[in-house]
Enzyme design. Sequence first.
Site, PDB file in Angstrom:
ATOM      1  N   TYR A 188      -3.411  11.190  -4.795  1.00 31.43           N
ATOM      2  CA  TYR A 188      -4.770  11.694  -4.991  1.00 31.43           C
ATOM      3  C   TYR A 188      -4.786  13.222  -5.144  1.00 31.43           C
ATOM      4  O   TYR A 188      -5.577  13.758  -5.917  1.00 31.43           O
ATOM      5  CB  TYR A 188      -5.673  11.261  -3.823  1.00 31.43           C
ATOM      6  CG  TYR A 188      -5.854   9.764  -3.731  1.00 31.43           C
ATOM      7  CD1 TYR A 188      -6.255   9.035  -4.849  1.00 31.43           C
ATOM      8  CD2 TYR A 188      -5.631   9.079  -2.555  1.00 31.43           C
ATOM      9  CE1 TYR A 188      -6.420   7.662  -4.781  1.00 31.43           C
ATOM     10  CE2 TYR A 188      -5.796   7.712  -2.473  1.00 31.43           C
ATOM     11  CZ  TYR A 188      -6.189   7.009  -3.588  1.00 31.43           C
ATOM     12  OH  TYR A 188      -6.353   5.653  -3.515  1.00 31.43           O
ATOM     13  N   ASN A 193      -1.032   7.845   5.302  1.00 33.97           N
ATOM     14  CA  ASN A 193      -0.602   7.298   4.002  1.00 33.97           C
ATOM     15  C   ASN A 193      -0.177   8.427   3.055  1.00 33.97           C
ATOM     16  O   ASN A 193      -0.891   8.802   2.117  1.00 33.97           O
ATOM     17  CB  ASN A 193      -1.736   6.456   3.395  1.00 33.97           C
ATOM     18  CG  ASN A 193      -1.253   5.612   2.227  1.00 33.97           C
ATOM     19  OD1 ASN A 193      -0.173   5.857   1.675  1.00 33.97           O
ATOM     20  ND2 ASN A 193      -2.048   4.630   1.840  1.00 33.97           N
ATOM     21  N   ALA A 203      -3.595  -0.667  -5.366  1.00 32.51           N
ATOM     22  CA  ALA A 203      -2.267  -1.012  -4.833  1.00 32.51           C
ATOM     23  C   ALA A 203      -1.366  -1.464  -5.977  1.00 32.51           C
ATOM     24  O   ALA A 203      -1.830  -1.937  -7.015  1.00 32.51           O
ATOM     25  CB  ALA A 203      -2.357  -2.117  -3.774  1.00 32.51           C
ATOM     26  N   VAL A 204      -0.077  -1.310  -5.717  1.00 34.14           N
ATOM     27  CA  VAL A 204       0.952  -1.668  -6.696  1.00 34.14           C
ATOM     28  C   VAL A 204       1.977  -2.563  -5.998  1.00 34.14           C
ATOM     29  O   VAL A 204       2.285  -2.358  -4.811  1.00 34.14           O
ATOM     30  CB  VAL A 204       1.604  -0.374  -7.253  1.00 34.14           C
ATOM     31  CG1 VAL A 204       2.864  -0.678  -8.047  1.00 34.14           C
ATOM     32  CG2 VAL A 204       0.589   0.378  -8.118  1.00 34.14           C
ATOM     33  N   GLU A 236     -11.636   6.981   0.838  1.00 32.89           N
ATOM     34  CA  GLU A 236     -11.044   7.164   2.168  1.00 32.89           C
ATOM     35  C   GLU A 236      -9.580   6.746   2.093  1.00 32.89           C
ATOM     36  O   GLU A 236      -9.243   5.801   1.385  1.00 32.89           O
ATOM     37  CB  GLU A 236     -11.725   6.279   3.221  1.00 32.89           C
ATOM     38  CG  GLU A 236     -13.101   6.723   3.629  1.00 32.89           C
ATOM     39  CD  GLU A 236     -14.180   6.063   2.799  1.00 32.89           C
ATOM     40  OE1 GLU A 236     -13.903   5.016   2.191  1.00 32.89           O
ATOM     41  OE2 GLU A 236     -15.298   6.607   2.742  1.00 32.89           O
TER      42      GLU A 236
HETATM   43  C1  LIG Z   1      -0.111   4.484  -2.999  1.00 34.23           C
HETATM   44  C2  LIG Z   1       0.372   3.549  -4.135  1.00 34.23           C
HETATM   45  C3  LIG Z   1      -0.841   2.870  -4.756  1.00 34.23           C
HETATM   46  C4  LIG Z   1       1.074   4.434  -5.198  1.00 34.23           C
HETATM   47  O1  LIG Z   1       1.433   3.572  -6.289  1.00 34.23           O
HETATM   48  P1  LIG Z   1       2.628   3.931  -7.280  1.00 34.23           P
HETATM   49  O2  LIG Z   1       2.441   3.146  -8.526  1.00 34.23           O
HETATM   50  O3  LIG Z   1       3.915   3.811  -6.571  1.00 34.23           O
HETATM   51  O4  LIG Z   1       2.345   5.483  -7.557  1.00 34.23           O
HETATM   52  P2  LIG Z   1       2.800   6.288  -8.862  1.00 34.23           P
HETATM   53  O5  LIG Z   1       4.169   5.873  -9.259  1.00 34.23           O
HETATM   54  O6  LIG Z   1       1.717   6.226  -9.878  1.00 34.23           O
HETATM   55  O7  LIG Z   1       2.901   7.757  -8.251  1.00 34.23           O
HETATM   56  C5  LIG Z   1       2.067   8.817  -8.690  1.00 34.23           C
HETATM   57  C6  LIG Z   1       2.256   9.982  -7.726  1.00 34.23           C
HETATM   58  O8  LIG Z   1       1.860   9.599  -6.397  1.00 34.23           O
HETATM   59  C7  LIG Z   1       2.728  10.235  -5.446  1.00 34.23           C
HETATM   60  N1  LIG Z   1       3.525   9.212  -4.757  1.00 34.23           N
HETATM   61  C8  LIG Z   1       3.544   7.886  -5.014  1.00 34.23           C
HETATM   62  N2  LIG Z   1       4.383   7.267  -4.137  1.00 34.23           N
HETATM   63  C9  LIG Z   1       4.890   8.232  -3.331  1.00 34.23           C
HETATM   64  C10 LIG Z   1       5.792   8.225  -2.241  1.00 34.23           C
HETATM   65  N3  LIG Z   1       6.349   7.078  -1.791  1.00 34.23           N
HETATM   66  N4  LIG Z   1       6.064   9.390  -1.629  1.00 34.23           N
HETATM   67  C11 LIG Z   1       5.510  10.543  -2.052  1.00 34.23           C
HETATM   68  N5  LIG Z   1       4.653  10.633  -3.109  1.00 34.23           N
HETATM   69  C12 LIG Z   1       4.333   9.488  -3.720  1.00 34.23           C
HETATM   70  C13 LIG Z   1       3.618  11.168  -6.243  1.00 34.23           C
HETATM   71  O9  LIG Z   1       2.919  12.389  -6.366  1.00 34.23           O
HETATM   72  C14 LIG Z   1       3.679  10.448  -7.572  1.00 34.23           C
HETATM   73  O10 LIG Z   1       3.996  11.284  -8.646  1.00 34.23           O
HETATM   74  P3  LIG Z   1       5.542  11.507  -9.054  1.00 34.23           P
HETATM   75  O11 LIG Z   1       6.198  10.152  -9.105  1.00 34.23           O
HETATM   76  O12 LIG Z   1       5.425  12.176 -10.395  1.00 34.23           O
HETATM   77  O13 LIG Z   1       6.125  12.367  -7.987  1.00 34.23           O
HETATM   78  C15 LIG Z   1       1.400   2.508  -3.628  1.00 34.23           C
HETATM   79  O14 LIG Z   1       2.362   3.165  -2.832  1.00 34.23           O
HETATM   80  C16 LIG Z   1       0.786   1.367  -2.847  1.00 34.23           C
HETATM   81  O15 LIG Z   1       0.440   0.318  -3.402  1.00 34.23           O
HETATM   82  N6  LIG Z   1       0.655   1.558  -1.513  1.00 34.23           N
HETATM   83  C17 LIG Z   1       0.043   0.538  -0.652  1.00 34.23           C
HETATM   84  C18 LIG Z   1      -1.461   0.455  -0.868  1.00 34.23           C
HETATM   85  C19 LIG Z   1      -2.119   1.785  -0.626  1.00 34.23           C
HETATM   86  O16 LIG Z   1      -1.746   2.559   0.251  1.00 34.23           O
HETATM   87  N7  LIG Z   1      -3.168   2.058  -1.425  1.00 34.23           N
HETATM   88  C20 LIG Z   1      -3.961   3.280  -1.303  1.00 34.23           C
HETATM   89  C21 LIG Z   1      -5.147   3.018  -0.451  1.00 34.23           C
HETATM   90  S1  LIG Z   1      -6.170   4.493  -0.299  1.00 34.23           S
END
Ligand SMILES: CC(C)(COP(=O)(O)OP(=O)(O)OC[C@H]1O[C@@H](n2cnc3c(N)ncnc32)[C@H](O)[C@@H]1OP(=O)(O)O)[C@@H](O)C(=O)NCCC(=O)NCCS
Length: 174
Positions: A130, A123, A85-86, A118
């Site tokens: 992924y 999401n 998570a971020v 999973e």
């Molecule tokens: C999912 C999560 C970890 C992504 O973190 P992030 O740092 O924002 O992701 P990144 O900036 O590294 O994004 C990498 C790629 O992921 C995809 N991505 C990330 N956020 C996205 C969004 N809101 N919509 C669509 N694609 C997305 C894109 O492909 C992106 O690449 P791009 O920016 O070149 O298009 C974040 O949204 C989060 O913390 N979510 C809540 C916790 C969660 O769902 N964890 C996963 C549990 S399985």
Amino acid sequence: MNLIVVREFRPDDVAAVAAIEAVASPDPWTPALFEGELSVLPALRHWLVACEAADDRPEVVGFVGMMFVPDDTGAHPEGHVMNVAVRPDRKRQGIARRLLIEAFADALARGVEHLTLEVRVSNDPARSLYHQLGFAPVGLRPRYYPDGEDALILWAHDIQTVEFRRRLGLREAS
Ligand SMILES: CC(C)(COP(=O)(O)OP(=O)(O)OC[C@H]1O[C@@H](n2cnc3c(N)ncnc32)[C@H](O)[C@@H]1OP(=O)(O)O)[C@@H](O)C(=O)NCCC(=O)NCCS
């Protein structure tokens, strides 16, 4: 964006990590769960945090945890992404991708052959992340989450390849 450093998750990071988890997940892990993870054998777990150097005081802005599953021979052919998570105000800056790439580089160095996880079917951000990293859906765990949502099971098979390293932007193994 400030400089982001990825490093090992330490016990004094638990409060910051749990605060991110609390806003990131519908069924958040508790601080005690994270503490427990840090006491598991390093051969079976690897946790990293992303830190941002804000006003000279580093702040944790993301985390990832991996579990390694041993086989009968003691090797660890399977790596499981347990959680990632971020912090909401630092999303979409490549932090999760960076955390996962560092975690997968370590998994490659450990000899891991396959990665799995999973993810909630709803999401889309995580599924897209992924997919970008080479994972494909192989099945569904019905009502896997406490609120009844299904989990999609993703795998990245046979990762000890030049193709997978290239996908992550890693140099070829020497
Ligand atoms: C999912 C999560 C970890 C992504 O973190 P992030 O740092 O924002 O992701 P990144 O900036 O590294 O994004 C990498 C790629 O992921 C995809 N991505 C990330 N956020 C996205 C969004 N809101 N919509 C669509 N694609 C997305 C894109 O492909 C992106 O690449 P791009 O920016 O070149 O298009 C974040 O949204 C989060 O913390 N979510 C809540 C916790 C969660 O769902 N964890 C996963 C549990 S399985």
